[in-house]
Design a protein around this motif. Structure first.
Motif, PDB file in Angstrom:
ATOM      1  N   SER A  40       0.822  -1.197   0.000  1.00  0.00           N
ATOM      2  CA  SER A  40       0.000   0.000   0.000  1.00  0.00           C
ATOM      3  C   SER A  40       0.868   1.264   0.000  1.00  0.00           C
ATOM      4  CB  SER A  40      -0.909   0.018   1.235  1.00  0.00           C
ATOM      5  OG  SER A  40      -1.586   1.257   1.335  1.00  0.00           O
ATOM      6  N   PRO A  41       0.585   2.208  -0.908  1.00  0.00           N
ATOM      7  CA  PRO A  41       1.372   3.448  -0.917  1.00  0.00           C
ATOM      8  C   PRO A  41       1.034   4.362   0.258  1.00  0.00           C
ATOM      9  CG  PRO A  41      -0.396   3.554  -2.531  1.00  0.00           C
ATOM     10  CD  PRO A  41      -0.400   2.159  -1.992  1.00  0.00           C
ATOM     11  N   HIS A  42      -0.091   4.103   0.932  1.00  0.00           N
ATOM     12  CA  HIS A  42      -0.532   4.972   2.021  1.00  0.00           C
ATOM     13  C   HIS A  42      -0.446   4.314   3.395  1.00  0.00           C
ATOM     14  CE1 HIS A  42      -2.008   7.455  -1.239  1.00  0.00           C
ATOM     15  NE2 HIS A  42      -2.783   6.471  -1.655  1.00  0.00           N
ATOM     16  N   SER A  43      -0.645   2.986   3.448  1.00  0.00           N
ATOM     17  CA  SER A  43      -0.764   2.315   4.747  1.00  0.00           C
ATOM     18  C   SER A  43       0.386   1.371   5.084  1.00  0.00           C
ATOM     19  CB  SER A  43      -2.083   1.522   4.800  1.00  0.00           C
ATOM     20  OG  SER A  43      -3.182   2.373   4.563  1.00  0.00           O
ATOM     21  N   GLY A  45       7.092   1.328   3.851  1.00  0.00           N
ATOM     22  CA  GLY A  45       7.032   2.012   2.566  1.00  0.00           C
ATOM     23  C   GLY A  45       8.382   2.400   1.992  1.00  0.00           C
ATOM     24  N   GLN A  86      -7.254  -1.467  -1.271  1.00  0.00           N
ATOM     25  CA  GLN A  86      -5.838  -1.537  -1.599  1.00  0.00           C
ATOM     26  C   GLN A  86      -5.601  -2.285  -2.907  1.00  0.00           C
ATOM     27  OE1 GLN A  86      -2.867  -0.673  -1.135  1.00  0.00           O
ATOM     28  NE2 GLN A  86      -1.737  -2.351  -2.054  1.00  0.00           N
TER      29      GLN A  86
END
Length: 211
Positions: free
Chosen positions: A48-51, A55, A192
């Motif tokens: 996930s790019p947000h979660s 990352g 996602q």
């Protein structure tokens, strides 16, 4: 970050009411919630790019972590299935007579198939001899299959919330909180996967004709 907290709190609460070690059955909900609300859930959110909690790592490292978590999820689920099977054997009860039991069996089996599908993607150089599919298409198939797998997980968890075991221990606000936690986790996973592959399904615009 909120998704991780919700999943962790749900997992911790189920383990708390299960009190693992008090009897053989107590390990069934413990292993199953660890398998799906933690290991499989985090395996999906790795990309996930947000979660994602990792990352900043390379994609190859993320793939390794995803594969490791997916394997852990399958092993925990198989352990949870083996335990409930033995519990029923000890009590001389029939197996898989409820929707929760039947869906649970299907979910564990499908999770193992999904793991094998992931292995075919990871080791495409070998699997390409048997699977006549482009790597991009195989990745897409694995992602779509992952949504199906987590849909089964969600259905199994929902049925579990209506089981006699949960009903005897969880009532009122706590029950609704568990219900919403399962819904939230499912929505996060589906969002996602679908958002990550939405561009594959988007209609391609026609090329402009030069005049």
């Amino acid at each position: 970050m909120a998704a991780h907290v919700v999943a962790l709190l749900f997992c911790a609460y189920i383990i708390y009411i299960a009190s693992p070690g008090t009897d053989l059955f107590s390990w069934h909900p413990t292993l199953m919630v660890l398998a799906y609300a933690v290991a499989m859930f985090e395996a999906v959110l790795v990309f996930s790019p947000h979660s994602s909690l990792i990352g900043g790592l390379s994609r190859q490292t993320k793939i390794t972590i995803h594969w490791s978590l997916a394997t852990l999820s399958a092993l925990l689920a198989i352990g949870g299935l083996a335990i409930i099977f033995q519990v029923k054997e000890n009590k001389q009860k029939f197996h898989f007579t409820s929707w929760h039991g039947l869906l649970g069996l299907i979910t564990v089996g499908y999770s193992c198939m999904q793991l094998m599908g992931g292995a075919s993607v990871k080791y495409y150089n070998l699997s390409s001899y048997f699977i006549k599919m482009r790597l991009a298409d195989l990745k897409l198939t694995h992602a779509v299959s992952g949504v199906a797998a987590f849909t089964l997980v969600t259905a199994t968890l929902m049925c579990a919330l209506f089981s006699d075991w949960v009903s005897a221990r969880v009532q009122g606000f706590a029950w609704y909180a568990c219900y919403m936690a399962v819904c939230w986790v499912a929505l996060v996973v589906m969002n996602q996967v679908t958002s990550g592959y939405a561009s594959r399904f988007a209609p391609k615009s026609a090329p402009k004709v030069k005049r």
